[in-house]
Design an enzyme around this catalytic site. Structure first.
Site, PDB file in Angstrom:
ATOM      1  N   LYS A 128      47.588  37.403  35.862  1.00 42.12           N
ATOM      2  CA  LYS A 128      46.369  36.898  36.500  1.00 42.12           C
ATOM      3  C   LYS A 128      46.008  35.586  35.807  1.00 42.12           C
ATOM      4  O   LYS A 128      45.195  35.551  34.877  1.00 42.12           O
ATOM      5  CB  LYS A 128      45.264  37.953  36.330  1.00 42.12           C
ATOM      6  CG  LYS A 128      44.313  38.013  37.500  1.00 42.12           C
ATOM      7  CD  LYS A 128      43.447  39.244  37.445  1.00 42.12           C
ATOM      8  CE  LYS A 128      42.129  39.017  38.150  1.00 42.12           C
ATOM      9  NZ  LYS A 128      42.199  38.550  39.526  1.00 42.12           N
TER      10      LYS A 128
HETATM   11  N1  PMP Z   1      45.746  40.499  44.359  1.00 45.32           N
HETATM   12  C1  PMP Z   1      45.155  39.395  43.855  1.00 45.32           C
HETATM   13  C2  PMP Z   1      45.754  38.070  44.129  1.00 45.32           C
HETATM   14  C3  PMP Z   1      43.983  39.527  43.092  1.00 45.32           C
HETATM   15  O1  PMP Z   1      43.378  38.448  42.588  1.00 45.32           O
HETATM   16  C4  PMP Z   1      43.428  40.806  42.880  1.00 45.32           C
HETATM   17  C5  PMP Z   1      42.162  40.951  42.086  1.00 45.32           C
HETATM   18  N2  PMP Z   1      42.421  41.033  40.705  1.00 45.32           N
HETATM   19  C6  PMP Z   1      44.085  41.906  43.423  1.00 45.32           C
HETATM   20  C7  PMP Z   1      45.255  41.722  44.156  1.00 45.32           C
HETATM   21  C8  PMP Z   1      43.569  43.288  43.198  1.00 45.32           C
HETATM   22  O2  PMP Z   1      43.700  43.648  41.841  1.00 45.32           O
HETATM   23  P1  PMP Z   1      42.741  44.684  41.147  1.00 45.32           P
HETATM   24  O3  PMP Z   1      42.726  45.879  42.002  1.00 45.32           O
HETATM   25  O4  PMP Z   1      43.401  44.944  39.846  1.00 45.32           O
HETATM   26  O5  PMP Z   1      41.401  44.072  41.027  1.00 45.32           O
END
Ligand code: PMP
Length: 301
Positions: A156
């Protein structure tokens, strides 16, 4: 523009609790110039019992560590201390239903060389649970997700979100609520900040890991499905398969589980209220506020 803090707001900055309004960072930071940072999006909720609980904090802080590692950023912190610091930030700001944003950023460096130091900030602001109960009107984006051969997309990293911003802005400019992006091969990948599932004959499908950010909510949805006896298949698929689905939804920490009304103005076959996706949404709502103990999911999934 939303206001994320006021004169009283406290943040955690490199080991100290300071006022957001007084905090400083270096304008020569490699993070500002090149998007070279890593971050998390976490939520806390006021549980059924009235306690403040961060949802899956270990998973989020472990992902932050892994994102930093993938980006060659020094990471001298440990998960336990960061979780303690996060609860303290929530307490000092007197918020229970919150969005929590830790960011690891780089020092001043105009070169592309590896740094010997990183910095961390933990910010939080109030966010109501289930912001969007309204079904979304989604459009397939003209933008693709970054090629995993060009980026470490399982991390991320700040810079990856330029792609998300472009896709989301395009969708909104065209009158839609959100974008859906494909990968570099034209397979459905994810939303700008959420993973995607679709439903067909009572079964759920989601893009396999590889060209997506494998979300913590996605893993939670898969666990909920196991518990509820709903079959889930991870596979690669194109937009045509999605358009013929009974229902579809986005899931992510901020988005939670949010159903779609349509994709490219084509409505889904089933009424959201008649879908297994809706029961997954309900189960997720209960889980985050610890309403149903038998739906507790073990850490580390
Ligand atoms: N895909 C992307 C590109 C994201 O930014 C997120 C948010 N973090 C997610 C999927 C979903 O991830 P999470 O469930 O861990 O928040």
């Amino acid at each position: 523009m939303a206001s994320y803090y006021n004169d009283e707001t406290v943040i955690f900055l490199n080991g100290s609790f300071v006022k957001a309004a007084d905090a400083k960072m270096d304008f020569y930071s490699q993070s500002l110039h090149y998007g070279y940072s890593v971050f998390e999006g976490i939520r806390s909720y006021k549980t059924e019992k009235g306690e403040t609980k961060i949802f899956k904090p270990v998973e989020h802080y472990e992902r932050l560590k892994n994102s930093a590692k993938a980006m060659n950023m020094p990471y001298p912190w440990n998960t336990e201390d960061l979780i303690t610091a996060t609860y303290e930030v929530l307490k000092r700001n007197n918020i229970q239903d919150a969005y929590i944003r830790p960011v690891v950023y780089a020092p001043a460096n105009m070169s592309f060389a590896v740094n010997t130091q990183s910095f961390i900030v933990i910010e939080t602001w109030e966010m109501a649970p289930f912001l969007g109960d309204k079904l979304l009107r989604v459009m397939t984006s003209s933008f693709q997700r970054p090629n995993p051969k060009g980026f470490k997309i399982e991390a991320k990293a700040g810079g990856h979100y330029v792609n998300s911003i472009l896709a989301s802005q395009e969708a909104k400019a065209k009158g839609f609520d959100e974008a859906l992006l494909t990968d570099m091969n034209g397979n459905i990948a994810e939303g700008p900040g959420a993973n995607v599932f679709f439903e067909k004959e009572g079964k759920l499908f989601t893009p396999s890991a590889g060209n997506i950010l494998p979300g913590i909510t996605r893993a939670t949805v898969i666990q909920i499905c196991k518990k509820l006896g709903i079959e889930v298949e991870e596979k690669l698929f194109k937009a045509e398969e999605l358009i013929n689905a009974d229902a579809a939804f986005f899931c992510g920490t901020a988005a939670e589980v949010i159903g779609w009304e349509s994709l490219d103005n084509m409505k889904f076959k089933k009424d959201w209220n008649d879908t297994v996706s809706k029961s997954v949404q309900e189960a997720y709502k209960n889980l985050i506020i610890e309403k149903e103990f038998d739906l507790q999911i073990p850490p580390g999934i």
